[in-house]
Write an enzyme that holds these catalytic residues in place. Structure first.
Site, PDB file in Angstrom:
ATOM      1  N   GLY A  50       0.598  -1.112   0.082  1.00 44.46           N
ATOM      2  CA  GLY A  50       0.324   0.165   0.056  1.00 44.46           C
ATOM      3  C   GLY A  50       0.814   1.496   0.144  1.00 44.46           C
ATOM      4  CB  SER A  99       0.968  -4.627   2.279  1.00 42.65           C
ATOM      5  OG  SER A  99       1.500  -2.491   2.539  1.00 42.65           O
ATOM      6  CG  HIS A 143       2.566  -2.001  -9.079  1.00 36.14           C
ATOM      7  ND1 HIS A 143       1.163  -1.096  -9.516  1.00 36.14           N
ATOM      8  CD2 HIS A 143       3.080  -0.739  -9.218  1.00 36.14           C
ATOM      9  CE1 HIS A 143       1.776   0.479  -9.650  1.00 36.14           C
ATOM     10  NE2 HIS A 143       3.000   0.171  -9.648  1.00 36.14           N
ATOM     11  N   GLY A 144       0.704  -2.332  -6.422  1.00 27.04           N
ATOM     12  CA  GLY A 144       0.396  -1.129  -5.485  1.00 27.04           C
ATOM     13  C   GLY A 144      -0.532  -0.458  -5.670  1.00 27.04           C
TER      14      GLY A 144
END
Lengths: 135, 480
Positions: free
Chosen positions: B378, B384, B402-403
């Site tokens: 995160g 995360s 991916h984030g």
């Protein structure tokens, strides 16, 4: 004349650079890149490095020229404040850059990109380039 | 200008721009309606459509919910390119080759570690430099760099800096065997000499986290995750070496693309050449070498984390095992059924994580029943996630987000908040922050990013990957 300004970009660093001549435009792009990195100078001793670049056209020339200097910045741990062009065409540069050793940088630039790159003469005695750096 | 009316809604989580005469395939975006409106505020979709024009692209050009404007394709892109008639594009992998995630698991709970947390964070901060002007003290030789480029994380383990099991718990066993150091320039190797075991700057980070919530008990158990467990997350990539590999090949490929191969793409930054050309194969081997360097870098960081862990905990220090290590910027050959035929393709993932399903041959035997662990960071101070790969993920070439993805420029973020304020907010939540730059903290403030929980809901509900566990930070360690 303003040397450069930072343009809003969501993820990367976009700069607009100005110069009376193409040479000054390239020199100001070097200054912008070095300023962004926020170097902490180690000592006042001046360092001189040679740059020799051949490229495809003027757009790739500015990216390749800045990429070469970025490589020197990162491997030699130096920052550069002055460029002395010995030869300058739209596809070739032979120059000396002058700088100082650095203790550390407070920002990082991964690379100079070719994305949305612009170089144009806006009017007599005014060249302008837009460059995107991956940070 | 692309707007919402250009999309067909496939379902609540998937939107498509149909193929037109310029596009080779349709463009697909995994997103909620709300997030799509946010995505449309920058040039991500324009760049995605540019990606659908790549020669040889098959099925769809895909963007993830965390996508944001980059160069060539957006960050958060997946594209599968035909081998025989397709291209390879250094720009569609990006400068940070094999930027990725590693997650280390402890056997301790939050309560057991709490008294040592400050000390552990401080030791990790001391052990792992950012590498900006102060890399590791000793520069390693070019011969050693060559070994790292060809052996990846295996070289680090063979030198005694890691555990044998670490290799198994790493995508591709931490080494792409087609890598060839011969195709990596001296410049790139020089940039890599003092950066093995360095974190870098920007959004790269180390975090000590706890497992906040378990969504799938069975898979979590298989992954060795339990509630309140202390884990350590690493986010970094191939550093200057990878950046230079990309720079070198972009420089070489632009004239080749335009003059020799006469490939017409909307953006020079793609710098693509035919995959099967001599030049394309050279880049593919150099990219693999840089990816190996990144796995070595993360493995070396794991060594320093273990060292810091031991120093802080003394006799109490038990082992830190690797859950998994996975890339989110990489180009790989994979096989998919396309038009009822098994087809080998070149998958370009830029800001997108591979998420292989159960029973995939490329994932470790212990994850065969669960699918591959997928690690999604995160933004700083937020959650995360650990996800797992699922069968349905084939729709996106087994790729997921991916984030969190940026929504605000660093400049705006600096104006909106200060490093001091961000640290104060994190401290009020009980989060320790170790950072070399206040400016860096402000630039990476959570307000500059999308909400990670919303991103994860999209990929979970769209069937790209499955939620396993949510992690929350206890200590954040950053470079500049």
């Amino acid at each position: 004349m303003e040397k450069y300004k930072i343009i809003e970009h969501r993820a990367d660093l976009k700069i607009k650079v100005f110069g009376k001549t193409k040479e000054e435009l390239f020199e100001n792009a070097v200054l912008a890149m070095n300023d962004y990195l926020q170097p902490e100078i180690k000592n006042s001793k001046i360092i001189k490095r040679k740059i020799l670049i051949k490229s495809f056209d003027i757009k790739t020339l500015i990216v390749d020229f800045l990429s070469e200097i970025l490589y020197l910045i990162q491997t030699k741990k130096e920052t550069y404040f002055k460029t002395d062009f010995k030869k300058f065409t739209d596809t070739e540069i032979y120059a000396f850059i002058f700088g100082r050793k650095v203790k550390k940088f407070n920002e990082d630039i991964k690379a100079v990109t070719y994305y949305d790159l612009e170089i144009k003469q806006k009017e007599k005695n005014l060249w302008q380039a837009t460059i995107l750096f991956d940070i | 200008m692309i707007s919402k009316k250009d999309f067909i809604k496939i379902n609540d989580w998937l939107w498509e721009i149909p193929k037109n005469e310029k596009m080779n395939v349709p463009a697909r975006v995994y997103s909620s309606e709300k997030m799509l409106e946010e995505i449309l505020k920058d040039r991500s979709i324009e760049q995605l459509v540019n990606g659908t024009m790549l020669p040889g692209i098959l099925k769809y050009g895909i963007a993830m919910p965390d996508c944001h404007e980059g160069y060539s394709v957006p960050i958060g892109f997946v594209g599968a390119i035909e081998i025989s008639n397709g291209i390879i594009s250094p720009g569609a992998c990006g400068f940070d080759i094999n930027c990725g995630m590693k997650l280390m698991k402890s056997q301790y709970s939050e309560q057991e570690i709490k008294p040592y947390l400050e000390k552990i964070a401080e030791e990790i901060y001391k052990e792992v430099p950012s590498g900006l002007g102060q890399g590791r003290k000793n520069k390693i030789s070019i011969e050693e760099i060559n070994k790292i480029l060809e052996q990846g994380a295996k070289r680090i383990v063979n030198l005694g800096y890691g555990e044998k099991e670490d290799i198994e718990n790493c995508e591709a066993n931490g080494c792409l065997d087609w890598a060839d150091s011969l195709y990596v320039s001296e410049k790139a190797k020089n940039r890599g000499r003092d950066q093995v075991g360095t974190l870098g700057s920007g959004n790269h980070f180390l975090e000590i986290q706890k497992v906040e919530e378990i969504f799938d008990k069975e898979i979590a158990q298989n992954f060795g995750l339990f509630e309140n467990q202390i884990v350590i997350m690493v986010h970094t990539g191939s550093r200057g070496l990878g950046h230079q590999v990309c720079t070198d090949y972009l420089r070489e490929f632009i004239p080749l693309m335009e003059n020799k191969y006469k490939i017409k793409v909307p953006d020079r930054e793609f710098a693509c050449v035919p995959f099967l050309s001599e030049e394309g194969q050279r880049y593919f081997r150099a990219m693999a070498a840089a990816a190996n360097y990144a796995w070595a870098n993360r493995e070396m960081i794991a060594f320093f984390i273990r060292k810091a862990w031991k120093k802080a905990l003394g006799e109490k220090a038990t082992s830190l095992e690797i859950l998994y290590d996975v890339a989110h910027n990489i180009i790989k050959k994979e096989k998919y059924i396309i038009n009822n035929k098994e087809t080998e393709v070149i998958v370009h993932r830029k800001g997108s994580t591979r998420a292989f399903p159960p029973y995939n041959q490329e994932i470790p035997s212990k994850y065969q029943k669960t699918g591959q662990p997928v690690l999604i960071p995160g933004s700083m101070g937020t959650s995360s996630y650990v996800l797992s790969g699922v069968e349905k993920g084939e729709q996106s070439f087994f790729s997921t987000c991916h984030g969190a993805g940026r929504t605000m420029s660093r400049h705006k973020s600096l104006k909106a908040t200060s490093g001091e304020e961000v640290i104060k907010n994190l401290k009020s939540k009980g989060i320790i922050v170790k950072c070399r730059s206040m400016r860096g903290i402000a630039e990476e403030a959570p307000l500059a990013y999308k909400n990670i929980d919303e991103v994860i809901e999209v990929v979970h509900n769209a069937g790209l990957s499955k939620k396993v566990a949510k992690l929350t930070p206890l200590a954040v360690i950053k470079g500049e």
